[in-house]
Design an enzyme around this catalytic site. Sequence first.
Site, PDB file in Angstrom:
ATOM      1  CG  ASP A   1      -1.877   1.124   1.276  1.00  0.00           C
ATOM      2  OD1 ASP A   1      -2.653   1.247   0.311  1.00  0.00           O
ATOM      3  OD2 ASP A   1      -1.868   1.894   2.250  1.00  0.00           O
TER       4      ASP A   1
ATOM      5  CD  GLU B   1      -2.123   1.990  -3.637  1.00  0.00           C
ATOM      6  OE1 GLU B   1      -3.233   2.301  -4.091  1.00  0.00           O
ATOM      7  OE2 GLU B   1      -1.820   2.131  -2.446  1.00  0.00           O
TER       8      GLU B   1
END
Length: 888
Positions: free
Chosen positions: A477, A514
């Site tokens: 993340d 990400e």
Amino acid sequence: MLLFFLFFQGNLNLARAFWVNKDLLAWNVDAQDGSFFLHASQHAQLQLTGRGIEGADTIIQLEVDTHDLPAEVLERLPHISGYHALRLPRDADWKKLIKCQLAVGASNAYGAPIDASGVQLPSVLDDVLRYDGPLGVTFSETECTFSIWAPTAQNVRLFLYTEPSGGEPEAVIQLDEKHNVWTASGPKDWVGKYYLYEVTVFHPSTLQVEICLANDPYSRGLSANGERSLVIDLSDHNPENWDRLSSEKPMLHCFNDMAIYELHIRDFSARDQTVPENLRGTFLAFSEMESAGVRHLRSLAEAGLTHVHLLPSFDFGSVNEVKEKWKTLDYDRLEGLPPDSEEQQEAVVAIQNEDGFNWGYDPVNWGVPDGSYSTDPNGPCRTFEFRSMVQSINRLGLRVVLDVVYNHLHGNGPSDHLSVLDKVVPGYYLRRNKDGVIENSTCMNNTASEFYMVDRLIVDDLLMWATQYKVDGFRFDLMGHIMKRTMMRAKTAVQSLTEEKDGVDGSKIYLYGEGWDFGEVYGNGRGVNATQLNLPGSQIGSFNDRMRDSAIGGSPFGDPLEQGIFTGLSLQPNSLPQGDEENMAKNLARGKDRIILGLAGNLRDYVFVDFEGREVKGCEVLTHDGKPVAYAASPTEIINYVSAHDNETLFDIIMMKVAESVSLEDRCRVNHLASSIVALSQAIPFFHAGEDMLRSKSLDRDSYNSGDWFNRLDFSYETNNWGVGLPPKSKNGEKWPIMRKLLGNESLRPSKDHILAAVANFQDLLKIRFSSPLFRLKTVNAIQARLQFHNTGPAAIPGIIVMSIHDGDEGEPGLLQIDSIFRIIVVVINARPDEGILKVGLLRGFKLELHPVQAASQDELVKASSCDNGTFAIPKRTTAVFVEKRCC
């Protein structure tokens, strides 16, 4: 003195000075001919008065160093470039000083105070007190040894408990500090007991010496809600044949063969009536081999899916693990309400912090499975059940990716129950700005992987999940907030694991995340961070938002009606003004180039003919803000996707963006069209769970806390969850006027037939991808040599992409033969609202016929696609795949 005090800028609540190594401090204050002092108080008695800093036990004069800060310091702390260097005397007792409240003070040539500040310590701790030995609880045949890195602590004690909550400790053990770590040992029969650390330490958030009760940062077990750490030996609590799992895992030849399905553990079974009620929403639901959800996963695996990506399943803070305290909805009442009613969201919001649902991106203890997904949050149950889940998913033919959230933590401070690391070494694990205030650009309590022990904790945690839970990959993340060197060290560490030594084959463990670049780390503001543009050559994947935005339109932060190629830009515009016809046509052509690059793996060096007729490299095509569209050095460095758990589902965003006149059938075709470019690209395809079933969240753009009601997955295919009320107002209210019109229109509700058609079409795409290695080329050179795009340049027919992938022939010069079945594959993507007919001269002479999978498809439109000697006729909103078969 009062006059001087009027100009005094001091503030001990801020920490604007940095102790950067054993010998140096850095501070952006110029005292000219004045003096600098370091003040220390063991009992946190420092205060500011008109005479400057008072209350110190020790005052040390600092010497101004005329040299710049050392390069190794600025590599860790680039944001303090230009700060003045202040040198400590050689006899300064830094071991004692770091355990005190510290402040620096500056006075002018007359001795009057002009500034004062607290001091940030992480860099000096890295310089002199980093630690590489055992941490957490380790075991010998007869003993348990507890080890915790807490170099700034004045004292640490171990509280040992028999029960998971309540009562007094059965023993309090003093830990000894040596070699930069606090340790204590006890008998092996402490296994199964619970414990906490009592840490006495100065805390910069309160400017007090605090006595903190903290979980072990290296906890491997917990009681409910993380009230206490559990002494657990992870060599126990295994499902049957666990030791054989590595050799039983589904085959994975290389990362190019991956195809990923992103799934939330609770969504998977929370409302699945084919799962026993007590197992719904749990790890063990994946072991119910005949449930509707498991049957769906099995069919995807048989079609070619390789990995299930599970949203966070470590211990997070937003769901009470004591299930008896959960509040639930009256589903019968809600199901009887109008599809555009506000009442459903009111009911969901009323209990959203007291139900059993959350995405889980609020970590507390990284190294323990979350108890809300277990049948019992106390004891070793969650360990056994997580392992059972991994084993069951592997036996379906799928590998498991764990979503990890190392970029932030839920809590901070000395008293927050959900604070762990910030109690043990306050001010170290959480990234702070130049004032010493915790950064929150990731939404809460950013972590600081630029520091050694944060980096170490992340890598240690990954190794634990890989070896003890046998997961097959990690999705990071907000990976851009983690330093690239941490990611590279993590990749090397996990991929070096072997079956012989570690019980797992680390060479098959894939890392991706990400790669967004924003906040305090933007532009390498805290060191080289793991962003899209920094990762080429790393073999670490990052999400390709360029193809997503071009396909469906705009961005998650733009106008919800902004269109892309597949949602009608220029071809069938909606009511949003998007420029004149010429402007829209040019944007359509630019978007097509970005999709072409995505289909080619978004490779920076891939050469193709752009919409203006120029031969360009992928890195020469730019985004609106001047960054390269294509940035990867390898196809395995790109994750192609058009939807994920964030933002609206693919179906919902299509419903928002297409023109009002577009029929439901055609909207469903757009859903399939968007999935096709992901499935047939030279990159790793990534799909949001339910994308294949027209999944809806009733237009909710951020469903992280929207409960089972808006997040429902229905593997019976009776509903896609469209039209279950207006989504929660706080995140969607400004769009309600648009949403009401859509949700209230019953002609837009998909039937079971629509959903089943979508499921079949999606599985056809997977079968086609895995029917030929030509869809999974491994190198830049192979993609450049074999992949060709047609219908490009200024004369191209808008909205149609033609891609051919060529193979060689055994024994013939030129390309090597890698496909024993097909000599050439041609993919034609027609995003137009009408039939597309075009001639491709370079494809004349090939004996092209519809791919066998599509020839047998249930989709009558795709079966109507044709090719006659290089002339293609493709129905509206259709992706057709043609092949020339080799002679038998």
